[in-house]
Design a protein around this motif. Structure first.
Motif, PDB file in Angstrom:
ATOM      1  N   VAL A 292      10.688  21.883  -1.394  1.00  9.76           N
ATOM      2  CA  VAL A 292      10.481  22.195   0.023  1.00  9.76           C
ATOM      3  C   VAL A 292      10.445  20.972   0.925  1.00  9.76           C
ATOM      4  N   GLY A 293      10.519  19.778   0.364  1.00  9.25           N
ATOM      5  CA  GLY A 293      10.466  18.580   1.194  1.00  9.25           C
ATOM      6  C   GLY A 293      10.268  17.350   0.354  1.00  9.25           C
ATOM      7  N   GLU A 294       9.770  16.283   0.999  1.00  9.98           N
ATOM      8  CA  GLU A 294       9.558  15.054   0.245  1.00  9.98           C
ATOM      9  C   GLU A 294       8.426  14.230   0.848  1.00  9.98           C
ATOM     10  N   ILE A 295       7.919  13.318   0.033  1.00 10.05           N
ATOM     11  CA  ILE A 295       6.873  12.388   0.452  1.00 10.05           C
ATOM     12  C   ILE A 295       7.528  11.187   1.126  1.00 10.05           C
ATOM     13  N   ILE A 296       6.908  10.722   2.222  1.00  3.07           N
ATOM     14  CA  ILE A 296       7.428   9.566   2.950  1.00  3.07           C
ATOM     15  C   ILE A 296       6.341   8.500   3.079  1.00  3.07           C
ATOM     16  N   GLU A 297       6.771   7.269   3.379  1.00  2.00           N
ATOM     17  CA  GLU A 297       5.822   6.150   3.479  1.00  2.00           C
ATOM     18  C   GLU A 297       4.922   6.291   4.705  1.00  2.00           C
ATOM     19  N   LYS A 298       5.514   6.600   5.857  1.00  2.00           N
ATOM     20  CA  LYS A 298       4.748   6.726   7.095  1.00  2.00           C
ATOM     21  C   LYS A 298       3.774   7.899   6.989  1.00  2.00           C
ATOM     22  N   PRO A 299       2.482   7.689   7.270  1.00  2.00           N
ATOM     23  CA  PRO A 299       1.479   8.729   7.017  1.00  2.00           C
ATOM     24  C   PRO A 299       1.450   9.859   8.046  1.00  2.00           C
ATOM     25  N   ASN A 300       2.616  10.379   8.376  1.00  2.00           N
ATOM     26  CA  ASN A 300       2.716  11.568   9.227  1.00  2.00           C
ATOM     27  C   ASN A 300       3.100  12.757   8.359  1.00  2.00           C
ATOM     28  N   ILE A 301       2.538  13.912   8.652  1.00  2.00           N
ATOM     29  CA  ILE A 301       2.895  15.125   7.925  1.00  2.00           C
ATOM     30  C   ILE A 301       3.639  16.040   8.890  1.00  2.00           C
ATOM     31  N   GLU A 302       4.927  16.214   8.650  1.00  2.00           N
ATOM     32  CA  GLU A 302       5.780  16.971   9.557  1.00  2.00           C
ATOM     33  C   GLU A 302       6.191  18.291   8.906  1.00  2.00           C
ATOM     34  N   PHE A 303       6.063  19.374   9.671  1.00  2.00           N
ATOM     35  CA  PHE A 303       6.535  20.693   9.243  1.00  2.00           C
ATOM     36  C   PHE A 303       7.671  21.089  10.175  1.00  2.00           C
ATOM     37  N   ILE A 304       8.867  21.234   9.608  1.00  2.00           N
ATOM     38  CA  ILE A 304      10.046  21.561  10.405  1.00  2.00           C
ATOM     39  C   ILE A 304      10.322  23.056  10.283  1.00  2.00           C
ATOM     40  N   SER A 305      10.179  23.790  11.395  1.00  2.00           N
ATOM     41  CA  SER A 305      10.363  25.237  11.374  1.00  2.00           C
ATOM     42  C   SER A 305      11.833  25.596  11.210  1.00  2.00           C
ATOM     43  N   LYS A 306      12.091  26.863  10.969  1.00  2.00           N
ATOM     44  CA  LYS A 306      13.475  27.328  10.818  1.00  2.00           C
ATOM     45  C   LYS A 306      14.295  27.080  12.075  1.00  2.00           C
ATOM     46  N   SER A 307      13.636  27.054  13.209  1.00  2.00           N
ATOM     47  CA  SER A 307      14.341  26.811  14.479  1.00  2.00           C
ATOM     48  C   SER A 307      14.519  25.320  14.767  1.00  2.00           C
ATOM     49  N   GLY A 308      13.950  24.472  13.903  1.00  2.00           N
ATOM     50  CA  GLY A 308      14.051  23.032  14.089  1.00  2.00           C
ATOM     51  C   GLY A 308      12.867  22.414  14.814  1.00  2.00           C
ATOM     52  N   GLU A 309      11.895  23.252  15.210  1.00  2.00           N
ATOM     53  CA  GLU A 309      10.713  22.738  15.898  1.00  2.00           C
ATOM     54  C   GLU A 309       9.841  21.961  14.917  1.00  2.00           C
ATOM     55  N   LYS A 310       9.327  20.823  15.370  1.00  2.00           N
ATOM     56  CA  LYS A 310       8.529  19.955  14.509  1.00  2.00           C
ATOM     57  C   LYS A 310       7.038  20.105  14.846  1.00  2.00           C
ATOM     58  N   THR A 311       6.232  20.375  13.816  1.00  2.00           N
ATOM     59  CA  THR A 311       4.779  20.464  13.974  1.00  2.00           C
ATOM     60  C   THR A 311       4.138  19.395  13.106  1.00  2.00           C
ATOM     61  N   TYR A 312       3.148  18.692  13.654  1.00  2.00           N
ATOM     62  CA  TYR A 312       2.432  17.679  12.884  1.00  2.00           C
ATOM     63  C   TYR A 312       1.123  18.266  12.364  1.00  2.00           C
ATOM     64  N   ILE A 313       0.861  18.063  11.084  1.00  2.00           N
ATOM     65  CA  ILE A 313      -0.381  18.538  10.471  1.00  2.00           C
ATOM     66  C   ILE A 313      -1.344  17.356  10.466  1.00  2.00           C
ATOM     67  N   ASN A 314      -2.274  17.341  11.412  1.00  2.00           N
ATOM     68  CA  ASN A 314      -3.155  16.196  11.631  1.00  2.00           C
ATOM     69  C   ASN A 314      -4.580  16.411  11.147  1.00  2.00           C
ATOM     70  N   GLU A 315      -4.885  17.611  10.678  1.00  2.00           N
ATOM     71  CA  GLU A 315      -6.243  17.888  10.213  1.00  2.00           C
ATOM     72  C   GLU A 315      -6.217  18.990   9.173  1.00  2.00           C
ATOM     73  N   LEU A 316      -7.294  19.105   8.433  1.00  2.00           N
ATOM     74  CA  LEU A 316      -7.417  20.156   7.428  1.00  2.00           C
ATOM     75  C   LEU A 316      -7.665  21.476   8.146  1.00  2.00           C
ATOM     76  N   PRO A 317      -6.766  22.451   7.990  1.00  2.00           N
ATOM     77  CA  PRO A 317      -6.925  23.701   8.744  1.00  2.00           C
ATOM     78  C   PRO A 317      -8.023  24.598   8.193  1.00  2.00           C
ATOM     79  N   ILE A 318      -8.615  25.383   9.077  1.00  2.00           N
ATOM     80  CA  ILE A 318      -9.520  26.457   8.638  1.00  2.00           C
ATOM     81  C   ILE A 318      -8.648  27.591   8.111  1.00  2.00           C
TER      82      ILE A 318
END
Length: 325
Positions: A292-318
């Motif tokens: 489903v993806g890969e690990i990168i050096e830069k400590p950003n967590i990016e979720f790319i939606s089917k539409s191409g929209e990028k969401t950053y996961i910056n905290e542990l979700p409830i």
């Protein structure tokens, strides 16, 4: 039952009389016996503990499965569990017996032992609270840490996201969901109970993994956040590469939940630089999986939606399940 420890005669009936024995078990649950002793024959001992707070009617079963999933994520073969069962006032022997039956069923399914624990009726809880401590072993060279992910590793996920959360919601709200699910989807969700363990994939993947994490509270977003924070790395995940069951999508849509933040015991997140070999091995052993993806050096967590929209996961979700249960 009265407030206080579960009576000895009930423990004898539902716990002590149903124990499995093994030559490596030196101390087993018994009257006044507060410890378990296991000979692990020189391997590394691995221990974990987890409460079940949202499992409802399946809490006993899930308490064992979740503890053993944690062990498997470390590469450890589960050997047994110690379980604490706290019951609210007004509970009776049948309530206790039901939970113990589930715990025993889960132990039998995983071929492990109930090593001991504690049980009582207390005003400290308003519904059953079950905490299981899992005990396992692993050779030192196969021990896997959550923080072992490396840049360039591919991210592999087993089965489908949302297994446990969907199973819990279905069992709690069957009447509400019967109008949106067809018979095939109902049977699919009912079959999720057979997929909640990740021990099998853990024992396979430990030969290939740089890190593993069972996808529990907070769902996929929670798991990848913890892996990246533990390793000091980042990740990119592509929604269109994720295996998401249509039945899971329907249940999440009905309750307006994000499936990627829904508790997902039964799915393992694995990072590896041998993804093709691992995926082939998993499929050969009947375990669905996808990259489903890969690990990168830069400590950003990016979720790319089917539409191409990028969401950053910056905290542990409830976890999304707490919106409903």
């Amino acid at each position: 039952m009265d407030i206080g420890k579960v009576p000895l005669e009930i423990l004898k009936k539902h716990v002590f009389s149903n124990l499995r024995t093994d030559k490596n078990l030196l101390l087993l649950p018994n009257i006044g016996e507060d410890c378990a002793a296991v000979d692990i024959e020189g391997e590394i001992a691995v221990l974990t503990t987890d409460p079940i707070t949202a499992g409802d009617s399946m809490s006993g079963f899930l308490s064992v499965i979740v503890a053993c999933n944690d062990l498997a994520a470390a590469g450890a073969q589960p050997l047994g569990v110690l379980t604490t069962v706290l019951l609210p006032p007004g509970s009776d022997e049948d309530d206790f017996a039901y939970i113990l039956t589930q715990i025993r069923d889960a132990c039998n399914k995983l071929n492990i032992h109930l090593l001991g624990g504690h049980s009582e009726v207390t005003t400290a809880v308003t519904r059953p609270l079950i905490v299981s401590t899992g005990f396992g072993k692993v050779k030192k060279e196969l021990l896997i840490s959550t923080g072992g992910a490396k840049p360039g590793d591919k991210i592999v996920i087993t089965k489908t996201i949302g297994l446990e959360g969907t199973f819990i919601l279905y069992n709690k709200y069957k009447e509400k969901l019967k109008d949106i699910l067809n018979s095939h989807e109902e049977k699919e969700i009912e079959s999720f109970v057979e997929k909640l363990s990740v021990v099998k994939e853990g024992m396979i993947a430990r030969e290939y993994a740089s890190s593993m994490h069972d996808i529990t509270e907070g769902g996929l977003f929670g798991a990848i956040y913890e892996v990246c924070r533990a390793s000091g790395k980042g990740a990119v995940i592509y929604e269109d590469m994720i295996n998401l069951s249509g039945a899971v999508q329907k249940v999440c849509a009905f309750f307006n939940l994000n499936p990627y933040k829904l508790i997902s015991s039964g799915s393992m997140l694995i990072t590896t630089n041998m993804a093709d070999e691992l995926v082939k091995k998993l499929w050969q052993n009947g375990i669905e999986c996808c990259i489903v993806g890969e690990i990168i050096e830069k400590p950003n967590i990016e979720f790319i939606s089917k539409s191409g929209e990028k969401t950053y996961i910056n905290e542990l979700p409830i976890d999304e399940i707490y919106k409903v249960v």
